[in-house]
Write a protein that holds these residues in place. Sequence first.
Motif, PDB file in Angstrom:
ATOM      1  N   PRO A  43       0.733  -1.249   0.000  1.00 33.13           N
ATOM      2  CA  PRO A  43       0.000   0.000   0.000  1.00 33.13           C
ATOM      3  C   PRO A  43       0.778   1.325   0.000  1.00 33.13           C
ATOM      4  CG  PRO A  43       0.063  -0.891   2.212  1.00 33.13           C
ATOM      5  CD  PRO A  43       0.859  -1.815   1.350  1.00 33.13           C
TER       6      PRO A  43
ATOM      7  N   ARG B 247       1.551   8.125  13.130  1.00 33.78           N
ATOM      8  CA  ARG B 247       2.853   8.643  13.578  1.00 33.78           C
ATOM      9  C   ARG B 247       2.701   9.878  14.464  1.00 33.78           C
ATOM     10  NH1 ARG B 247       7.140   7.593   8.606  1.00 33.78           N
ATOM     11  NH2 ARG B 247       7.230   5.366   8.984  1.00 33.78           N
TER      12      ARG B 247
ATOM     13  N   ARG C   1      -1.959   1.570   9.683  1.00 37.05           N
ATOM     14  CA  ARG C   1      -0.565   1.173   9.423  1.00 37.05           C
ATOM     15  C   ARG C   1       0.417   2.149  10.082  1.00 37.05           C
ATOM     16  NH1 ARG C   1      -1.676   1.795   3.945  1.00 37.05           N
ATOM     17  NH2 ARG C   1       0.298   2.877   3.852  1.00 37.05           N
TER      18      ARG C   1
ATOM     19  N   TYR D 251     -10.296   4.335  -2.313  1.00 38.38           N
ATOM     20  CA  TYR D 251     -10.262   4.788  -0.916  1.00 38.38           C
ATOM     21  C   TYR D 251      -9.381   6.035  -0.801  1.00 38.38           C
ATOM     22  CZ  TYR D 251     -11.601  -0.093   0.409  1.00 38.38           C
ATOM     23  OH  TYR D 251     -12.198  -1.325   0.571  1.00 38.38           O
TER      24      TYR D 251
ATOM     25  N   ARG E  78       5.337   6.199  -0.800  1.00 41.48           N
ATOM     26  CA  ARG E  78       6.734   6.633  -0.891  1.00 41.48           C
ATOM     27  C   ARG E  78       7.745   5.496  -1.135  1.00 41.48           C
ATOM     28  NH1 ARG E  78       3.468   9.431   1.931  1.00 41.48           N
ATOM     29  NH2 ARG E  78       3.560   8.138   3.777  1.00 41.48           N
TER      30      ARG E  78
ATOM     31  N   SER F 121      -7.386   3.311  -5.154  1.00 43.07           N
ATOM     32  CA  SER F 121      -6.758   4.347  -4.335  1.00 43.07           C
ATOM     33  C   SER F 121      -6.978   5.739  -4.922  1.00 43.07           C
ATOM     34  CB  SER F 121      -5.258   4.023  -4.281  1.00 43.07           C
ATOM     35  OG  SER F 121      -4.470   5.143  -4.060  1.00 43.07           O
ATOM     36  N   SER F 122      -7.118   6.715  -4.027  1.00 39.48           N
ATOM     37  CA  SER F 122      -7.211   8.115  -4.464  1.00 39.48           C
ATOM     38  C   SER F 122      -5.949   8.548  -5.203  1.00 39.48           C
ATOM     39  CB  SER F 122      -7.415   9.025  -3.253  1.00 39.48           C
ATOM     40  OG  SER F 122      -6.224   9.157  -2.515  1.00 39.48           O
TER      41      SER F 122
ATOM     42  N   PHE G  25       0.553   8.871   8.483  1.00 38.83           N
ATOM     43  CA  PHE G  25       0.827  10.096   9.234  1.00 38.83           C
ATOM     44  C   PHE G  25       0.048  10.176  10.548  1.00 38.83           C
ATOM     45  CE2 PHE G  25       0.474  14.623  10.228  1.00 38.83           C
ATOM     46  CZ  PHE G  25       1.821  14.896  10.351  1.00 38.83           C
TER      47      PHE G  25
ATOM     48  N   PHE H 107       7.000  15.713   6.077  1.00 44.37           N
ATOM     49  CA  PHE H 107       7.557  15.808   4.729  1.00 44.37           C
ATOM     50  C   PHE H 107       6.935  17.002   4.017  1.00 44.37           C
ATOM     51  CE2 PHE H 107       7.582  10.943   5.211  1.00 44.37           C
ATOM     52  CZ  PHE H 107       8.800  10.959   5.858  1.00 44.37           C
TER      53      PHE H 107
ATOM     54  N   ARG I 291      -5.421  16.146   2.846  1.00 37.74           N
ATOM     55  CA  ARG I 291      -5.953  14.819   2.538  1.00 37.74           C
ATOM     56  C   ARG I 291      -7.438  14.775   2.902  1.00 37.74           C
ATOM     57  NH1 ARG I 291      -2.047  14.768   0.194  1.00 37.74           N
ATOM     58  NH2 ARG I 291      -0.335  13.277   0.050  1.00 37.74           N
TER      59      ARG I 291
ATOM     60  N   ASP J 118       4.312  12.196  -3.477  1.00 40.96           N
ATOM     61  CA  ASP J 118       3.269  12.738  -2.594  1.00 40.96           C
ATOM     62  C   ASP J 118       2.577  13.887  -3.309  1.00 40.96           C
ATOM     63  OD1 ASP J 118       3.361  11.192  -0.365  1.00 40.96           O
ATOM     64  OD2 ASP J 118       4.718  12.499   0.752  1.00 40.96           O
TER      65      ASP J 118
ATOM     66  N   ARG K  36       8.364  13.337  11.860  1.00 35.65           N
ATOM     67  CA  ARG K  36       8.970  14.002  10.687  1.00 35.65           C
ATOM     68  C   ARG K  36       7.860  14.422   9.734  1.00 35.65           C
ATOM     69  NH1 ARG K  36      13.757  11.723   7.488  1.00 35.65           N
ATOM     70  NH2 ARG K  36      12.605   9.788   7.573  1.00 35.65           N
TER      71      ARG K  36
ATOM     72  N   LEU L  35      -2.084  18.727   6.947  1.00 32.78           N
ATOM     73  CA  LEU L  35      -1.316  18.031   7.988  1.00 32.78           C
ATOM     74  C   LEU L  35      -1.079  18.946   9.184  1.00 32.78           C
ATOM     75  CD1 LEU L  35       1.360  15.860   6.149  1.00 32.78           C
ATOM     76  CD2 LEU L  35      -1.066  15.450   6.499  1.00 32.78           C
TER      77      LEU L  35
ATOM     78  N   THR M  80      -7.158   8.149   1.868  1.00 30.55           N
ATOM     79  CA  THR M  80      -6.369   8.079   3.119  1.00 30.55           C
ATOM     80  C   THR M  80      -7.205   7.663   4.348  1.00 30.55           C
ATOM     81  OG1 THR M  80      -4.993   9.817   2.163  1.00 30.55           O
ATOM     82  CG2 THR M  80      -4.562   9.228   4.449  1.00 30.55           C
TER      83      THR M  80
ATOM     84  N   GLN N 138       0.019  20.262   2.811  1.00 37.43           N
ATOM     85  CA  GLN N 138      -0.652  19.274   1.960  1.00 37.43           C
ATOM     86  C   GLN N 138      -1.935  18.809   2.647  1.00 37.43           C
ATOM     87  OE1 GLN N 138       2.347  18.880   3.528  1.00 37.43           O
ATOM     88  NE2 GLN N 138       3.098  16.785   3.372  1.00 37.43           N
TER      89      GLN N 138
ATOM     90  N   TYR O  32       3.540   3.340  -7.055  1.00 39.60           N
ATOM     91  CA  TYR O  32       2.408   2.700  -6.363  1.00 39.60           C
ATOM     92  C   TYR O  32       1.096   3.017  -7.065  1.00 39.60           C
ATOM     93  CZ  TYR O  32      -1.429   2.453  -2.970  1.00 39.60           C
ATOM     94  OH  TYR O  32      -2.640   2.217  -2.368  1.00 39.60           O
TER      95      TYR O  32
HETATM   96  C1  UGA Z   1      -2.492   6.810   2.005  1.00 38.14           C
HETATM   97  C2  UGA Z   1      -2.157   5.322   2.084  1.00 38.14           C
HETATM   98  O1  UGA Z   1      -0.933   5.143   2.800  1.00 38.14           O
HETATM   99  C3  UGA Z   1      -2.051   4.704   0.717  1.00 38.14           C
HETATM  100  O2  UGA Z   1      -1.979   3.290   0.894  1.00 38.14           O
HETATM  101  C4  UGA Z   1      -3.278   5.052  -0.081  1.00 38.14           C
HETATM  102  O3  UGA Z   1      -3.253   4.520  -1.353  1.00 38.14           O
HETATM  103  C5  UGA Z   1      -3.482   6.551  -0.149  1.00 38.14           C
HETATM  104  O4  UGA Z   1      -3.616   7.030   1.189  1.00 38.14           O
HETATM  105  C6  UGA Z   1      -4.760   6.905  -0.877  1.00 38.14           C
HETATM  106  O5  UGA Z   1      -5.543   7.730  -0.403  1.00 38.14           O
HETATM  107  O6  UGA Z   1      -4.984   6.357  -1.947  1.00 38.14           O
HETATM  108  P1  UGA Z   1      -1.037   8.952   1.943  1.00 38.14           P
HETATM  109  O7  UGA Z   1      -2.102   9.921   1.573  1.00 38.14           O
HETATM  110  O8  UGA Z   1       0.366   9.211   1.491  1.00 38.14           O
HETATM  111  O9  UGA Z   1      -1.367   7.487   1.438  1.00 38.14           O
HETATM  112  O10 UGA Z   1      -1.147   8.799   3.522  1.00 38.14           O
HETATM  113  P2  UGA Z   1      -0.039   8.929   4.660  1.00 38.14           P
HETATM  114  O11 UGA Z   1       0.989   7.875   4.475  1.00 38.14           O
HETATM  115  O12 UGA Z   1      -0.750   8.997   5.950  1.00 38.14           O
HETATM  116  O13 UGA Z   1       0.629  10.356   4.311  1.00 38.14           O
HETATM  117  C7  UGA Z   1      -0.163  11.552   4.338  1.00 38.14           C
HETATM  118  C8  UGA Z   1       0.757  12.746   4.238  1.00 38.14           C
HETATM  119  O14 UGA Z   1       1.591  12.769   5.410  1.00 38.14           O
HETATM  120  C9  UGA Z   1       1.716  12.710   3.034  1.00 38.14           C
HETATM  121  O15 UGA Z   1       1.844  14.004   2.494  1.00 38.14           O
HETATM  122  C10 UGA Z   1       3.054  12.285   3.648  1.00 38.14           C
HETATM  123  O16 UGA Z   1       4.173  12.805   2.989  1.00 38.14           O
HETATM  124  C11 UGA Z   1       2.955  12.871   5.038  1.00 38.14           C
HETATM  125  N1  UGA Z   1       3.775  12.138   6.027  1.00 38.14           N
HETATM  126  C12 UGA Z   1       3.618  10.796   6.196  1.00 38.14           C
HETATM  127  C13 UGA Z   1       4.700  12.831   6.766  1.00 38.14           C
HETATM  128  O17 UGA Z   1       4.864  14.056   6.620  1.00 38.14           O
HETATM  129  N2  UGA Z   1       5.465  12.158   7.671  1.00 38.14           N
HETATM  130  C14 UGA Z   1       5.331  10.818   7.879  1.00 38.14           C
HETATM  131  O18 UGA Z   1       6.046  10.255   8.741  1.00 38.14           O
HETATM  132  C15 UGA Z   1       4.379  10.116   7.128  1.00 38.14           C
END
Ligand code: UGA
Length: 342
Positions: free
Chosen positions: A108, A218, A211, A202, A111, A149-150, A215, A232, A239, A300, A230, A274, A204, A237, A173
């Motif tokens: 899933p 975490r 998992r 789906y 990054r 996935s979105s 974010f 990024f 969601r 991202d 951390r 975020l 986020t 950004q 991905y």
């Molecule tokens: C999430 C899921 O992890 C994917 O499996 C899924 O396909 C996707 O949603 C989706 O909607 O389709 P993502 O939106 O990247 O992906 O969700 P996060 O992993 O929670 O990240 C959200 C944001 O937080 C991103 O901009 C990421 O760069 C940031 N982030 C994440 C951080 O700044 N620090 C971290 O430690 C983790």
Amino acid sequence: MSEALSPLSDEHLGTPLSGASLGRPRRAVVTGTAGFIGSHLALALLQYGVTVIGVDRRDAGADHIAAANLAVLHDQPGFISITADLLTCAVEPLLLDADAVFHLAGIPGVRPSWGPQFGDYVACNILATQRIMEAATRLRVPRLVVASSSSVYGATGGTPSRETDHPRPASPYAVTKLAEEQLCLAHAARPDCATSVVALRYFTVFGPRQREDMFIHRVLTAALEGRVVRLFGDGNQRRDFTYVTDVVAATIAAATAPAGNSVINVGGGTTTSLNEVIDIARRLTGEPVLVETASTRNGDVPATHADPRTARRLLSWHPHIDLITGMAAQLDWLASHQHAAA
Ligand code: UGA
Ligand code: NAD
């Protein structure tokens, strides 16, 4: 001192199926049951009396996350757990007599999909899906619901994404998820195919058992444990965060809804940055959140934003749990989990 919001437990959040169609299969296969969303989906189906054949390659004996996710399922009547890799196992015996297949197994993260792990993404998200689809069509399983996935939309400029928008996946991905949904739909479009497909995009997903790479997990654990999270990029950004029981409700509705061979967004249409998530974490825990800024990661996107109208029309679905309520439930779960582990 920050304003504290009080945590809520999961039982305050209503039944997973509230607000969605109550039609459901009798016997279902769920792939990815040792995962975050798959374990919630399997539990909801079991609680509604559905026999669930749960398949995952992660073994509870060797993987503590799989063990925690599967623990909620093992004493449930009607649960048959199979540890198997969908790339190599015989798929047809798993699907015998199933009314629906919920195909959630896959790799899933956005990054880590750059670089050497890409082969695993291709194998698990595309090749394994081909094996599932071939078996489902041969056995004439009436409906297959696949987790898309979105991320397939790519960088959108922040306006709501409609299912008819041209997809521009921005990460390896996302390319595999687009291939996965389109592969299923290509099988289903054949005139002799008795299996109809609903691909759910789906947005986020969050909630208990999210998992550990994501974010919200975490930021909440960083606040609870006094560690640094951390960030990024600059935190602007956005969601369209979607609570896991709402995602489960849409997924179950998709098994029986008259929505065959379609793509449907599963996101409520509300976006949050975020930086706002960090603020909510601070208020919910009453603790400071220590943030270390890091560079924006490749792949991202600046924003995801669902247009939820198709889900409303085809699935009678709308989300029930807002971000603060859902984060409170996730925090409650994390706190009790930490307590149990101590
Ligand atoms: C999430 C899921 O992890 C994917 O499996 C899924 O396909 C996707 O949603 C989706 O909607 O389709 P993502 O939106 O990247 O992906 O969700 P996060 O992993 O929670 O990240 C959200 C944001 O937080 C991103 O901009 C990421 O760069 C940031 N982030 C994440 C951080 O700044 N620090 C971290 O430690 C983790
Ligand atoms: P997860 O990693 O917690 O669960 C996926 C499960 O699939 C894992 O337990 C893994 O072992 C299993 N799996 C992977 N390859 C397998 C194989 N070859 N054979 C058998 N099992 C295999 O992930 P999740 O967050 O629960 O996501 C579930 C699905 O939803 C994925 O397909 C993901 O792409 C999709 N999705 C998730 C999100 C999200 O925000 N979590 C958003 C959009 C789409």
